[in-house]
Design a protein around this motif. Structure first.
Motif, PDB file in Angstrom:
ATOM      1  N   PHE A 177      -8.182   6.356  -8.430  1.00  0.00           N
ATOM      2  CA  PHE A 177      -7.458   6.306  -9.380  1.00  0.00           C
ATOM      3  C   PHE A 177      -8.093   5.683 -10.483  1.00  0.00           C
ATOM      4  O   PHE A 177      -7.874   6.108 -11.547  1.00  0.00           O
ATOM      5  CB  PHE A 177      -6.257   5.231  -8.933  1.00  0.00           C
ATOM      6  CG  PHE A 177      -5.201   5.171  -9.740  1.00  0.00           C
ATOM      7  CD1 PHE A 177      -3.982   5.918  -9.962  1.00  0.00           C
ATOM      8  CD2 PHE A 177      -5.405   3.707 -10.627  1.00  0.00           C
ATOM      9  CE1 PHE A 177      -3.134   5.727 -10.780  1.00  0.00           C
ATOM     10  CE2 PHE A 177      -4.156   3.684 -11.607  1.00  0.00           C
ATOM     11  CZ  PHE A 177      -3.318   4.528 -11.616  1.00  0.00           C
ATOM     12  N   ASN A 213      -3.876  -2.846  -7.332  1.00  0.00           N
ATOM     13  CA  ASN A 213      -4.862  -2.386  -8.400  1.00  0.00           C
ATOM     14  C   ASN A 213      -4.596  -1.323  -9.201  1.00  0.00           C
ATOM     15  O   ASN A 213      -4.833  -1.125 -10.240  1.00  0.00           O
ATOM     16  CB  ASN A 213      -5.946  -1.763  -7.267  1.00  0.00           C
ATOM     17  CG  ASN A 213      -6.826  -3.032  -6.752  1.00  0.00           C
ATOM     18  OD1 ASN A 213      -6.944  -4.128  -7.356  1.00  0.00           O
ATOM     19  ND2 ASN A 213      -7.599  -2.789  -5.657  1.00  0.00           N
ATOM     20  N   CYS A 214      -3.976  -0.441  -8.489  1.00  0.00           N
ATOM     21  CA  CYS A 214      -3.449   0.796  -9.492  1.00  0.00           C
ATOM     22  C   CYS A 214      -2.523   0.645 -10.696  1.00  0.00           C
ATOM     23  O   CYS A 214      -2.693   0.805 -11.862  1.00  0.00           O
ATOM     24  CB  CYS A 214      -2.679   1.975  -8.792  1.00  0.00           C
ATOM     25  SG  CYS A 214      -3.439   2.575  -7.519  1.00  0.00           S
ATOM     26  N   MET A 271     -13.498  -1.876  -4.350  1.00  0.00           N
ATOM     27  CA  MET A 271     -13.142  -0.522  -4.421  1.00  0.00           C
ATOM     28  C   MET A 271     -12.891  -0.105  -5.985  1.00  0.00           C
ATOM     29  O   MET A 271     -13.033   1.110  -6.415  1.00  0.00           O
ATOM     30  CB  MET A 271     -12.082  -0.259  -3.866  1.00  0.00           C
ATOM     31  CG  MET A 271     -12.199  -0.531  -2.301  1.00  0.00           C
ATOM     32  SD  MET A 271     -13.638   0.123  -1.590  1.00  0.00           S
ATOM     33  CE  MET A 271     -13.256   1.842  -1.671  1.00  0.00           C
ATOM     34  N   LEU A 320      -4.918   9.234   1.618  1.00  0.00           N
ATOM     35  CA  LEU A 320      -5.610   8.289   0.854  1.00  0.00           C
ATOM     36  C   LEU A 320      -4.680   7.021   0.786  1.00  0.00           C
ATOM     37  O   LEU A 320      -3.552   7.006   0.263  1.00  0.00           O
ATOM     38  CB  LEU A 320      -6.260   8.638  -0.499  1.00  0.00           C
ATOM     39  CG  LEU A 320      -7.296   9.687  -0.549  1.00  0.00           C
ATOM     40  CD1 LEU A 320      -7.498  10.220  -2.007  1.00  0.00           C
ATOM     41  CD2 LEU A 320      -8.429   8.950  -0.130  1.00  0.00           C
ATOM     42  N   ARG A 321      -5.291   5.750   0.812  1.00  0.00           N
ATOM     43  CA  ARG A 321      -4.619   4.404   0.638  1.00  0.00           C
ATOM     44  C   ARG A 321      -4.681   4.073  -0.564  1.00  0.00           C
ATOM     45  O   ARG A 321      -5.767   3.731  -1.119  1.00  0.00           O
ATOM     46  CB  ARG A 321      -5.062   3.520   1.857  1.00  0.00           C
ATOM     47  CG  ARG A 321      -3.788   3.127   2.682  1.00  0.00           C
ATOM     48  CD  ARG A 321      -4.485   2.673   3.972  1.00  0.00           C
ATOM     49  NE  ARG A 321      -5.637   1.458   3.718  1.00  0.00           N
ATOM     50  CZ  ARG A 321      -5.249   0.097   3.888  1.00  0.00           C
ATOM     51  NH1 ARG A 321      -4.228  -0.281   4.173  1.00  0.00           N
ATOM     52  NH2 ARG A 321      -6.259  -0.692   3.775  1.00  0.00           N
ATOM     53  N   PHE A 322      -3.595   3.695  -1.369  1.00  0.00           N
ATOM     54  CA  PHE A 322      -3.575   3.208  -2.880  1.00  0.00           C
ATOM     55  C   PHE A 322      -3.103   1.860  -2.544  1.00  0.00           C
ATOM     56  O   PHE A 322      -2.056   1.566  -2.267  1.00  0.00           O
ATOM     57  CB  PHE A 322      -2.570   3.997  -3.650  1.00  0.00           C
ATOM     58  CG  PHE A 322      -3.054   5.428  -3.898  1.00  0.00           C
ATOM     59  CD1 PHE A 322      -2.979   6.530  -3.161  1.00  0.00           C
ATOM     60  CD2 PHE A 322      -4.001   5.613  -5.146  1.00  0.00           C
ATOM     61  CE1 PHE A 322      -3.604   7.726  -3.508  1.00  0.00           C
ATOM     62  CE2 PHE A 322      -4.437   6.901  -5.307  1.00  0.00           C
ATOM     63  CZ  PHE A 322      -4.387   8.017  -4.705  1.00  0.00           C
ATOM     64  N   ASN A 323      -3.924   0.845  -3.223  1.00  0.00           N
ATOM     65  CA  ASN A 323      -3.355  -0.322  -3.427  1.00  0.00           C
ATOM     66  C   ASN A 323      -2.491  -0.518  -4.643  1.00  0.00           C
ATOM     67  O   ASN A 323      -2.916  -0.413  -5.799  1.00  0.00           O
ATOM     68  CB  ASN A 323      -4.741  -1.385  -3.499  1.00  0.00           C
ATOM     69  CG  ASN A 323      -4.073  -2.842  -3.624  1.00  0.00           C
ATOM     70  OD1 ASN A 323      -3.042  -2.965  -3.764  1.00  0.00           O
ATOM     71  ND2 ASN A 323      -4.969  -3.651  -2.987  1.00  0.00           N
ATOM     72  N   TYR A 331       0.835  -1.193   0.047  1.00  0.00           N
ATOM     73  CA  TYR A 331       0.141  -0.070  -0.097  1.00  0.00           C
ATOM     74  C   TYR A 331       0.695   1.261   0.001  1.00  0.00           C
ATOM     75  O   TYR A 331       2.154   1.281   0.559  1.00  0.00           O
ATOM     76  CB  TYR A 331      -1.016  -0.262   1.424  1.00  0.00           C
ATOM     77  CG  TYR A 331      -2.001  -1.047   1.056  1.00  0.00           C
ATOM     78  CD1 TYR A 331      -3.098  -0.939   0.376  1.00  0.00           C
ATOM     79  CD2 TYR A 331      -1.910  -2.381   1.876  1.00  0.00           C
ATOM     80  CE1 TYR A 331      -4.068  -2.052   0.315  1.00  0.00           C
ATOM     81  CE2 TYR A 331      -2.698  -3.453   1.980  1.00  0.00           C
ATOM     82  CZ  TYR A 331      -3.774  -3.018   1.073  1.00  0.00           C
ATOM     83  OH  TYR A 331      -4.555  -4.005   1.042  1.00  0.00           O
ATOM     84  N   ALA A 335      -9.814  -1.899   2.656  1.00  0.00           N
ATOM     85  CA  ALA A 335     -10.351  -1.076   1.483  1.00  0.00           C
ATOM     86  C   ALA A 335      -9.788   0.145   1.022  1.00  0.00           C
ATOM     87  O   ALA A 335      -9.558   0.954   2.171  1.00  0.00           O
ATOM     88  CB  ALA A 335     -11.859  -0.791   1.365  1.00  0.00           C
ATOM     89  N   SER A 336      -9.055   0.362   0.003  1.00  0.00           N
ATOM     90  CA  SER A 336      -8.381   1.636   0.001  1.00  0.00           C
ATOM     91  C   SER A 336      -8.842   2.495  -0.967  1.00  0.00           C
ATOM     92  O   SER A 336      -9.238   2.101  -2.304  1.00  0.00           O
ATOM     93  CB  SER A 336      -7.013   1.098  -0.715  1.00  0.00           C
ATOM     94  OG  SER A 336      -7.000   0.099  -1.581  1.00  0.00           O
ATOM     95  N   LEU A 337      -9.388   3.536  -0.711  1.00  0.00           N
ATOM     96  CA  LEU A 337     -10.334   4.534  -1.439  1.00  0.00           C
ATOM     97  C   LEU A 337      -9.416   5.072  -2.451  1.00  0.00           C
ATOM     98  O   LEU A 337     -10.114   5.402  -3.805  1.00  0.00           O
ATOM     99  CB  LEU A 337     -11.018   5.693  -0.464  1.00  0.00           C
ATOM    100  CG  LEU A 337     -12.054   6.366  -0.843  1.00  0.00           C
ATOM    101  CD1 LEU A 337     -13.182   5.454  -0.931  1.00  0.00           C
ATOM    102  CD2 LEU A 337     -12.389   7.566   0.045  1.00  0.00           C
ATOM    103  N   GLY A 338      -8.335   5.268  -2.302  1.00  0.00           N
ATOM    104  CA  GLY A 338      -7.467   5.683  -3.329  1.00  0.00           C
ATOM    105  C   GLY A 338      -7.667   4.876  -4.586  1.00  0.00           C
ATOM    106  O   GLY A 338      -7.477   5.571  -5.637  1.00  0.00           O
ATOM    107  N   ASP A 339      -7.729   3.815  -4.562  1.00  0.00           N
ATOM    108  CA  ASP A 339      -8.129   2.821  -5.582  1.00  0.00           C
ATOM    109  C   ASP A 339      -9.095   3.459  -6.597  1.00  0.00           C
ATOM    110  O   ASP A 339      -9.178   3.474  -7.867  1.00  0.00           O
ATOM    111  CB  ASP A 339      -8.541   1.366  -5.596  1.00  0.00           C
ATOM    112  CG  ASP A 339      -7.067   0.894  -4.917  1.00  0.00           C
ATOM    113  OD1 ASP A 339      -5.894   1.505  -4.899  1.00  0.00           O
ATOM    114  OD2 ASP A 339      -6.970  -0.437  -4.481  1.00  0.00           O
ATOM    115  N   SER A 340     -10.155   3.734  -5.703  1.00  0.00           N
ATOM    116  CA  SER A 340     -11.509   4.276  -6.532  1.00  0.00           C
ATOM    117  C   SER A 340     -11.274   5.684  -7.389  1.00  0.00           C
ATOM    118  O   SER A 340     -11.495   5.597  -8.366  1.00  0.00           O
ATOM    119  CB  SER A 340     -12.560   4.462  -5.414  1.00  0.00           C
ATOM    120  OG  SER A 340     -12.966   3.504  -4.782  1.00  0.00           O
TER     121      SER A 340
END
Lengths: 237, 172
Positions: B18, A19-20, A114, A13-16, A7, B11-16
């Protein structure tokens, strides 16, 4: 079966990272695919142009099957990109799962709620936007009490269920496919060569089935988006 | 419940965020590089096909019109030729009639003139013969009788005699 992710935290904000990365790869692939197919456009289509035009006709057909008239025209482009994007992201996890040091770096981006939730959100926001554009804000609000007033709570709840079913259906299908592929890989690794030989055909079968599921889910997501658009654009009398 | 909380926490809100940003970027890029040109080409093709169909219909109509015109012209020229031939025939007939009439008239005139001439010549010859006969008769009578008659009396006598001859001649 557990997958660990790395992460990043940026502006709270947390970014996976997985996923990114997957979203970026998917978007890149979609763009590359469409870009390559749309080079050297001619009035008399060549092979690549034909493929692209077939795809466009297909997604236009999805819209037309729900909204046959001119009211479907603004959605042709959105449904085309949505369909190709979801199709590509569903496929990505089947062929391209990178794990380094126990951390997953690429997978199907749609195997995460998400990611599917904002997709459903975009669709539903668009449907509200076009509804306001067509009926005006008052007309849009009055649609909630059509055909009879006591349906207001049901209509309101429906907005949320639409959002949840649309996003979670896609997420559930793809996530289940990925979980099963992960389990099969674990089986293959459990007892050396013997289990690998047994697990290989099962993995192949499941991957083939997942391709099918991925295509179906992309189609279902597109067609349900059209259904929501069309419902917001007509007034129930 | 605990499990649900774990999911919510992970859950990572950043993904949404992004995803939305990437998806909108993808929309813009695809629209600019692929969708716009392809749709334009498809519309152009549809337009060209409909134009071609319209053009084909128009040119066919024109061809039909021209064919009809040619047909009518052909018919006209046929009837015209017939008319020309008829006129020529008529003219020829008229001319023939004219020549014939003129010839007949000429012939008649010549005949009349010849008859007149002959009549005149006969009358003249008769007159001169009458005078000669009278003179000769007088001369002979003078000679034979030897007596000088009154010339006027003699002449009357002879004329009456000759008149009697001619009437006798005509009655005969």
């Amino acid at each position: 079966m557990e997958s660990k992710y790395q992460y990043l935290t940026f502006l709270g904000l947390r970014f996976n990272l997985a996923n990114c990365l997957s979203i970026l790869i998917t978007a890149g692939l979609v763009f590359f695919f469409v870009f390559v197919l749309s080079r050297k456009l001619t009035l008399k289509p060549g092979k690549r142009q034909n493929v692209l035009e077939y795809l466009i006709d297909f997604t236009n057909g999805i819209v037309k099957s729900i909204m046959p008239g001119d009211e479907g025209k603004p959605f042709y482009f959105y449904i085309f990109v949505l369909f190709t994007f979801i199709l590509f992201s569903n496929m990505l996890g089947l062929f391209f799962q990178v794990r380094v040091g126990g951390f997953t770096f690429t997978k199907s981006p749609t195997a995460d709620p998400m990611v599917t939730m904002p997709l459903a959100m975009v669709t539903l926001l668009m449907s509200h936007y076009f509804s306001v554009q067509k009926f005006g804000f008052k007309g849009y609000l009055s649609n909630y009490v059509h055909p009879v007033g006591f349906l207001l709570p049901i209509n309101l709840i429906e907005e949320f269920t639409n959002f949840l079913t649309l996003s979670l259906r896609l997420y559930g299908n793809i996530y289940a496919g990925e979980v099963l592929i992960g389990l099969l890989i674990m089986v293959a690794q459990s007892m050396g060569l013997v289990s690998a030989i047994i697990a290989a055909p099962m993995t192949m079968i499941w991957q083939g089935f997942s391709v099918f599921i991925g295509a179906i889910q992309a189609y279902v997501f597109s067609i349900l988006s059209c259904v929501y658009f069309s419902r917001k654009l007509e007034r129930e009398e | 419940m605990a499990n649900g909380l774990v999911i919510a926490a992970s859950a990572s809100l950043g993904d949404s965020l992004f995803l939305i940003v990437t998806f909108i970027l993808l929309l813009l890029l695809v629209k600019h590089f692929a969708w716009g040109p392809v749709i334009k080409m498809m519309d152009d093709r549809a337009k060209k096909i409909s134009d071609d169909l319209d053009g084909a219909a128009t040119s066919r109509q024109q061809a039909e019109k021209m064919a009809a015109q040619r047909q009518s012209e052909l018919k006209n020229s046929k009837s015209e030729a017939l008319q020309i031939v008829n006129t020529a025939k008529e003219n020829g007939e008229k001319r023939r009639q004219e020549i014939l009439t003129a010839a007949q008239n000429d012939a008649a005139a010549v005949k009349v003139k010849a008859r007149n001439d002959a009549e005149q010549a006969r009358t003249e010859a008769l007159n001169s013969a009458r005078q000669d006969v009278a003179q000769i008769s007088v001369d002979i009578a003078e000679k034979m009788i030897g007596k000088e008659l009154n010339a006027a009396d003699q002449k009357d006598l002879i004329d009456s005699y000759i008149k009697g001859l001619t009437t006798a001649d005509e009655t005969r």
